[in-house]
Design an enzyme around this catalytic site. Sequence first.
Site, PDB file in Angstrom:
ATOM      1  N   PRO A 193       0.788  -1.242   0.000  1.00 29.70           N
ATOM      2  CG  PRO A 193       0.021  -0.971   2.186  1.00 29.70           C
ATOM      3  CD  PRO A 193       0.745  -1.945   1.294  1.00 29.70           C
ATOM      4  N   GLY A 246       4.068   1.964   2.133  1.00 32.28           N
ATOM      5  CA  GLY A 246       4.927   2.335   3.271  1.00 32.28           C
ATOM      6  C   GLY A 246       6.315   2.759   2.815  1.00 32.28           C
ATOM      7  CG  ASP A 260       1.722  -3.241  -5.964  1.00 31.27           C
ATOM      8  OD1 ASP A 260       0.721  -3.914  -6.312  1.00 31.27           O
ATOM      9  OD2 ASP A 260       2.419  -3.534  -4.982  1.00 31.27           O
ATOM     10  CE  LYS A 267       6.411 -15.786   0.620  1.00 31.74           C
ATOM     11  NZ  LYS A 267       5.799 -15.457   1.876  1.00 31.74           N
TER      12      LYS A 267
HETATM   13  C1  LIG Z   1       4.444  -6.900   1.004  1.00 31.42           C
HETATM   14  S1  LIG Z   1       3.604  -5.894  -0.147  1.00 31.42           S
HETATM   15  C2  LIG Z   1       4.641  -4.486  -0.242  1.00 31.42           C
HETATM   16  C3  LIG Z   1       4.530  -3.567   0.942  1.00 31.42           C
HETATM   17  C4  LIG Z   1       5.222  -2.254   0.691  1.00 31.42           C
HETATM   18  N1  LIG Z   1       6.682  -2.389   0.700  1.00 31.42           N
HETATM   19  C5  LIG Z   1       4.844  -1.199   1.707  1.00 31.42           C
HETATM   20  O1  LIG Z   1       5.733  -0.673   2.382  1.00 31.42           O
HETATM   21  O2  LIG Z   1       3.660  -0.852   1.812  1.00 31.42           O
HETATM   22  C6  LIG Z   1       3.898  -6.720  -1.668  1.00 31.42           C
HETATM   23  C7  LIG Z   1       3.318  -6.043  -2.897  1.00 31.42           C
HETATM   24  O3  LIG Z   1       3.963  -6.592  -4.033  1.00 31.42           O
HETATM   25  C8  LIG Z   1       3.030  -6.555  -5.108  1.00 31.42           C
HETATM   26  N2  LIG Z   1       3.484  -7.466  -6.170  1.00 31.42           N
HETATM   27  C9  LIG Z   1       3.627  -8.804  -6.128  1.00 31.42           C
HETATM   28  N3  LIG Z   1       4.027  -9.275  -7.318  1.00 31.42           N
HETATM   29  C10 LIG Z   1       4.162  -8.192  -8.146  1.00 31.42           C
HETATM   30  C11 LIG Z   1       4.563  -8.019  -9.502  1.00 31.42           C
HETATM   31  N4  LIG Z   1       4.897  -9.060 -10.267  1.00 31.42           N
HETATM   32  N5  LIG Z   1       4.604  -6.759 -10.000  1.00 31.42           N
HETATM   33  C12 LIG Z   1       4.269  -5.702  -9.233  1.00 31.42           C
HETATM   34  N6  LIG Z   1       3.891  -5.813  -7.945  1.00 31.42           N
HETATM   35  C13 LIG Z   1       3.826  -7.039  -7.420  1.00 31.42           C
HETATM   36  C14 LIG Z   1       1.719  -6.947  -4.464  1.00 31.42           C
HETATM   37  O4  LIG Z   1       0.620  -6.459  -5.229  1.00 31.42           O
HETATM   38  C15 LIG Z   1       1.810  -6.280  -3.070  1.00 31.42           C
HETATM   39  O5  LIG Z   1       1.126  -5.053  -3.075  1.00 31.42           O
END
Ligand SMILES: C[S@@+](CC[C@H](N)C(=O)[O-])C[C@H]1O[C@@H](n2cnc3c(N)ncnc32)[C@H](O)[C@@H]1O
Length: 340
Positions: A211, A213, A229, A296
């Site tokens: 979202p 951060g 994203d 991860k």
């Molecule tokens: C753990 S959250 C990130 C939190 C973020 N760092 C924050 O501080 O709010 C992971 C995000 O990665 C995005 N995501 C996963 N695979 C993706 C891709 N192939 N391309 C773009 N975004 C991706 C997901 O939609 C999700 O919103």
Amino acid sequence: MSKWIATSNQGFSPYGMEELRKIFSQITFVQLIPGEVYQFEVPLENDEVQAKLNTSELIFVRHIQPIDRMVTITGDITGDQRSLAEMIHYIDSSLAGKRVATHIRMSKMHQLTATKQQLKQAMDEALLAVGAEPVLQQPDLIIALFAHKDEMLIGFGTVQEMGSDWPGGAIRFQREEGQISRAKFKLLEAEKVFGLDYSSFHAAIDVGAAPGGWTSLLLERGLKVTAIDPAALDARIKDHPALTHLRMNASAVKLPAGSHDLLVCDMSWSPIEMSKLILKLQPALKPQSLAIITVKLMHKKGLQSIREVKERLSNAFTIIAAKQLFHNREEITLFLQKKK
Ligand SMILES: C[S@@+](CC[C@H](N)C(=O)[O-])C[C@H]1O[C@@H](n2cnc3c(N)ncnc32)[C@H](O)[C@@H]1O
């Protein structure tokens, strides 16, 4: 022979012990806090151990302290306070004029009756009496105390030697009112642990930004941010003038070559797929640009996937550090620099 206390994130002590076993062939462990804090003993002197630790990569050992003194817990508050004051008077000569921090931790099995505050107060008074300055931040020396069963295990060392200026490496940040995500703490911790200053960069790519951060922190530091994203960004940042939100899968993104000087990525996704995406996006970075990426840990294959990711990313980046930060959960953080 020397004794030490090592600390890993909760549940990751087996990984930390494995790393230490690779460095020291003759090592024995005793658990102090299951899954998290463990004592070890090696047939080497402190200096030799420290020298080996300095040149080894420890991803899962967050904090390390020697055990230089063992003080028996008396079971009454003033008795324990007096023991600590006497210890400080005894080592008097090396403390005068120094900024000294006292870090106190304990296992569930400690037999102390004194509180942390009462022990700290006694140590701070004794430090003042020998001409040292008790401090919380930027100490010249840390006195780390770990109470377990009927003993206080005490070690002396610098921030660099212990790996942190927080007790046990448990770095805390102030939670802000209406903070977008807890994930922000990971990027803040990376800045501190890797000695960075985000405000010295100009334009960042944030892969997997929602979202928001991480993006919000970089915007606060004055950077332009390209956030990638498919998910929505928080309403409080989505219209920020320095933000470009590419609302799509990162695999579909093309950015002008050399247009950015920092890349951050916190996708919480398959490490191998993540590495492929980063390698595809990296031409958008100037040479020598830095990158902060969370990896991860997939089930039981944690160490193997870290090795694979490092190998793949090293096609374009130098791996400066790999560390499980205090705010990382089932993941670690990589700190990279683009090669050319
Ligand atoms: C753990 S959250 C990130 C939190 C973020 N760092 C924050 O501080 O709010 C992971 C995000 O990665 C995005 N995501 C996963 N695979 C993706 C891709 N192939 N391309 C773009 N975004 C991706 C997901 O939609 C999700 O919103």
